[in-house]
Design an enzyme around this catalytic site. Sequence first.
Site, PDB file in Angstrom:
ATOM      1  N   GLU A  86      98.477  48.849 101.548  1.00 57.77           N
ATOM      2  CA  GLU A  86      98.229  50.184 101.020  1.00 57.77           C
ATOM      3  C   GLU A  86      99.472  50.736 100.317  1.00 57.77           C
ATOM      4  O   GLU A  86      99.383  51.398  99.283  1.00 57.77           O
ATOM      5  CB  GLU A  86      97.807  51.099 102.173  1.00 57.77           C
ATOM      6  CG  GLU A  86      97.191  52.403 101.745  1.00 57.77           C
ATOM      7  CD  GLU A  86      96.529  53.113 102.926  1.00 57.77           C
ATOM      8  OE1 GLU A  86      95.519  52.582 103.437  1.00 57.77           O
ATOM      9  OE2 GLU A  86      97.015  54.169 103.343  1.00 57.77           O
ATOM     10  N   GLU A  89      99.638  49.169  97.068  1.00 51.43           N
ATOM     11  CA  GLU A  89      98.588  49.731  96.211  1.00 51.43           C
ATOM     12  C   GLU A  89      99.047  51.069  95.639  1.00 51.43           C
ATOM     13  O   GLU A  89      98.833  51.366  94.463  1.00 51.43           O
ATOM     14  CB  GLU A  89      97.284  49.904  97.018  1.00 51.43           C
ATOM     15  CG  GLU A  89      96.131  50.435  96.184  1.00 51.43           C
ATOM     16  CD  GLU A  89      94.865  50.714  97.004  1.00 51.43           C
ATOM     17  OE1 GLU A  89      94.840  50.387  98.213  1.00 51.43           O
ATOM     18  OE2 GLU A  89      93.908  51.256  96.409  1.00 51.43           O
ATOM     19  N   CYS A 112      91.619  54.599 106.478  1.00 54.03           N
ATOM     20  CA  CYS A 112      91.512  53.903 107.768  1.00 54.03           C
ATOM     21  C   CYS A 112      90.652  54.620 108.783  1.00 54.03           C
ATOM     22  O   CYS A 112      90.371  54.083 109.846  1.00 54.03           O
ATOM     23  CB  CYS A 112      92.880  53.595 108.353  1.00 54.03           C
ATOM     24  SG  CYS A 112      94.147  54.709 107.881  1.00 54.03           S
ATOM     25  N   SER A 159      91.917  54.487  98.953  1.00 48.82           N
ATOM     26  CA  SER A 159      92.604  53.200  98.925  1.00 48.82           C
ATOM     27  C   SER A 159      91.576  52.114  99.214  1.00 48.82           C
ATOM     28  O   SER A 159      90.698  52.293 100.054  1.00 48.82           O
ATOM     29  CB  SER A 159      93.690  53.186 100.003  1.00 48.82           C
ATOM     30  OG  SER A 159      94.034  51.854 100.310  1.00 48.82           O
ATOM     31  N   GLU A 191      81.545  51.246 111.554  1.00 41.19           N
ATOM     32  CA  GLU A 191      82.333  50.533 110.542  1.00 41.19           C
ATOM     33  C   GLU A 191      82.180  49.018 110.735  1.00 41.19           C
ATOM     34  O   GLU A 191      82.021  48.266 109.773  1.00 41.19           O
ATOM     35  CB  GLU A 191      83.812  50.917 110.658  1.00 41.19           C
ATOM     36  CG  GLU A 191      84.699  50.266 109.596  1.00 41.19           C
ATOM     37  CD  GLU A 191      86.187  50.542 109.802  1.00 41.19           C
ATOM     38  OE1 GLU A 191      86.652  50.504 110.961  1.00 41.19           O
ATOM     39  OE2 GLU A 191      86.882  50.798 108.809  1.00 41.19           O
ATOM     40  N   GLU A 210      79.417  44.830 104.415  1.00 37.18           N
ATOM     41  CA  GLU A 210      80.503  44.180 103.658  1.00 37.18           C
ATOM     42  C   GLU A 210      81.640  43.688 104.569  1.00 37.18           C
ATOM     43  O   GLU A 210      82.548  43.011 104.107  1.00 37.18           O
ATOM     44  CB  GLU A 210      81.044  45.103 102.558  1.00 37.18           C
ATOM     45  CG  GLU A 210      81.664  46.417 103.009  1.00 37.18           C
ATOM     46  CD  GLU A 210      80.645  47.543 103.133  1.00 37.18           C
ATOM     47  OE1 GLU A 210      79.435  47.260 103.298  1.00 37.18           O
ATOM     48  OE2 GLU A 210      81.059  48.710 103.091  1.00 37.18           O
ATOM     49  N   CYS A 252      93.734  60.018 115.384  1.00 35.76           N
ATOM     50  CA  CYS A 252      92.948  59.181 116.314  1.00 35.76           C
ATOM     51  C   CYS A 252      93.150  59.565 117.769  1.00 35.76           C
ATOM     52  O   CYS A 252      92.267  59.346 118.599  1.00 35.76           O
ATOM     53  CB  CYS A 252      93.315  57.716 116.143  1.00 35.76           C
ATOM     54  SG  CYS A 252      93.259  57.180 114.443  1.00 35.76           S
TER      55      CYS A 252
END
Lengths: 574, 165
Positions: free
Chosen positions: A280, A283, A300, A320, A362, A367, A504
């Site tokens: 990231e 990126e 995330c 991202s 998730e 995918e 979190c």
Amino acid sequence: MEMVNITIDGKKIQVPKTATVLEAAQSAGITVPTLCYHPELRPEGACRVCMVEVEGARSLVASCVYPVNEGMVVRTSTAAVRDARKTVVELLLANHPQDCLSCQRNLNCELQTIAADLGIRKIRFEGEKKHYPLDANNPSLVRDQDKCILCGRCIRACSERQGVHVYSFVNRGFNTTVSPAFNEGLEEAPCTFCGQCASVCPTAAIVEKDDTAAVWAALSDPKKHVVVQTAPAVRVALGEALGMGPGSIVTGKMVAALRRLGFDRVFDTDFSADLTILEEGNELIERLSHNGKLPMITSCSPGWVNFIEILYPDLLDHLSTAKSPQQMFGALVKTYYAEKTGIDPKDIVSVSIMPCTAKKAEAVRPEMKSSGYQDVDFVLTTRELGRMIREAGLDFEKLAKEEFDAPLGISTGAGVIFGATGGVMEAALRTVAEVVTGKPLDCIDFHGVRGLTGIKEAEVELGDLKVKVAVAHTLANARMLLDKIRAGEADYQFIEVMACPGGCIGGGGQPVPVCADIRQKRVDAIYDCDQCSTLRKSHDNPAVKELYDTWLGKPLGEKSHKLLHTHYHPQERG
Amino acid sequence: MSNTEKKCCCGGNDGKHFAQLDEILVKYQGVKGALIPVLQEAQNAYGYLPKDVVKRIAEKMNIPASQIYGVATFYAQFHLNPRGRNIIRVCQGTACHVRGAKAVLKAIEDQLQIAAGQTTPDLQFTIETVACIGACGLAPVMMINDDTHGRLTPAIVPEILKKYS
Ligand code: SF4
Ligand code: SF4
Ligand code: SF4
Ligand code: FES
């Protein structure tokens, strides 16, 4: 602050003029039972269990909404008060399944506790009980309206804290329920699966989907090689589920417990958090230097990703493309790790322990199969792990500390701070600054992005480059930033968003009850973990270096693209 | 889940489906507390409050769909499902109850193959239950549209319904 004098249970105290009787009682160390009240949500005065006697008032008053005034005399535990409270709770129980012994919230339920505290032995009322089908068609949460006491906390949490507005009171009288629009299941409503509603629900009416049975089955299957990863925020909260105080750091005990449960390898999501930072961070540098879409926003937090896919699909380019640490880890376990150890990936069962209910959803996104298999097979919340440890009969507090397994258990302090709001940003800044300047940072503590303020902004110098960043936690705060971007008024280059309060550590799968105080203790514990780490920058992680050198190539390289990056799509819902 | 915008009960979405609703919404634009009148007028226009209409009201008035649904289910005057050309109101009040209103209701439900609160697929009948219609002397009783039918037995239900189909 203007103060008033009141007498409460014979005790003379001074409280702010704006206080409620409940707050006054609490400040005097007196516990008044509450159900619909939640310290972080607007009071509603719906359940009446908090009734007290106020001299001169015609009837008992609901203390959570009743303001204090000068000279007020309050009694919180007269015979009349106790009797009225009992009546209220008995009425609730008369329309409640009362199957505590086999209930997911057994021994951790506010209704049960109040019934016990009030000494209820007999329920004087009898009547029809409501019966509704379970809402269990999503991977994250189960709603059992039969256990709902209509306190409305979930409605307020979802609206006030998350700005998603999934629930409202529906119908009236005996038929009143708390439901999404059109009585749809959560998977059809605009729900992000963040689990904040479950976190505030006083009963088992909204709980995490329990996946422990599947994990127990994998653990007792000798043909399976079962590996586990643990998210940063779990180690500072798991202790609460096992009788320890808030803010206890239980990393080593947790590792030991996981081995006792039978996991073949105990790894750390902090490792892939470090990896996330390299992908990231690079990126971000790429976007900054090649006119890419800015601001770039972290990806995330899967509750957050659902939120933007459902409600702001026009802004998906800002996310991202880096996968979350959980999913990077999953992709590597069944490829890199399988190759290195010579274990057939089809025999590997990959489990993750997460503070989060949205992580369950998730993991089953179509995918997330870069390894050719479902990358993460089962996701357990902190609460579920707590229950497994109890089921196994482990004396958690007495367990001797153990270390994570190498190599996917090696991590830095930058990985662990992912667990708190601002942590991903800080971890990224530590790495990006050094990559851009080629020089080690003098100070790696970015205090400007820490703390529990809803939206934090900071300007950071990365060599000659000045970068403006923002950090938001809770979806209501994220919404404000997104509206700014939509309006073209956001001059940030990089934004971190976490769906849950405090990040979190305040996730929807963490031990309950939780409040700002407890979240602060968990945050402090996270930064203690960082402070005590020998390595504190993701790019210094030797296991991550080795992964790139021997197998992955370079950040944003071809293999990274295939395994560690993803794409997003608009979700059409309610 | 998806494409709800394109489904509607009045023959496909030719783009005109929302024309009436949009007129109503324009009329109440910026008016405080306009939700209830908007819902009333929308129901008059569409016969009930279809899901896509509720969603559009939510979007245009910037009120969460869940809240509108909450309001629409709170008031008995609002209907979220299409209603039949004939509205059957079966009394379940005390007098009717003791004289076998449950069995009468069951006979109607069996005959039409829908439950109370539902509408037949051909939109011919809607069954509703009511607490008392003030004709206790005739119990058990029901109303179909404006006609009162009293002293009912499950056996005579089919004959009565025939008159309306
Ligand atoms: S929700 Fe609470 S009170 Fe209800 S059955 Fe479960 S533990 Fe018992
Ligand atoms: S999981 Fe989150 S978004 Fe979904 S209903 Fe609960 S609070 Fe709202
Ligand atoms: S689901 Fe839980 S939080 Fe929501 S109203 Fe019911 S009991 Fe309260
Ligand atoms: S806690 Fe005060 S009315 Fe519910």
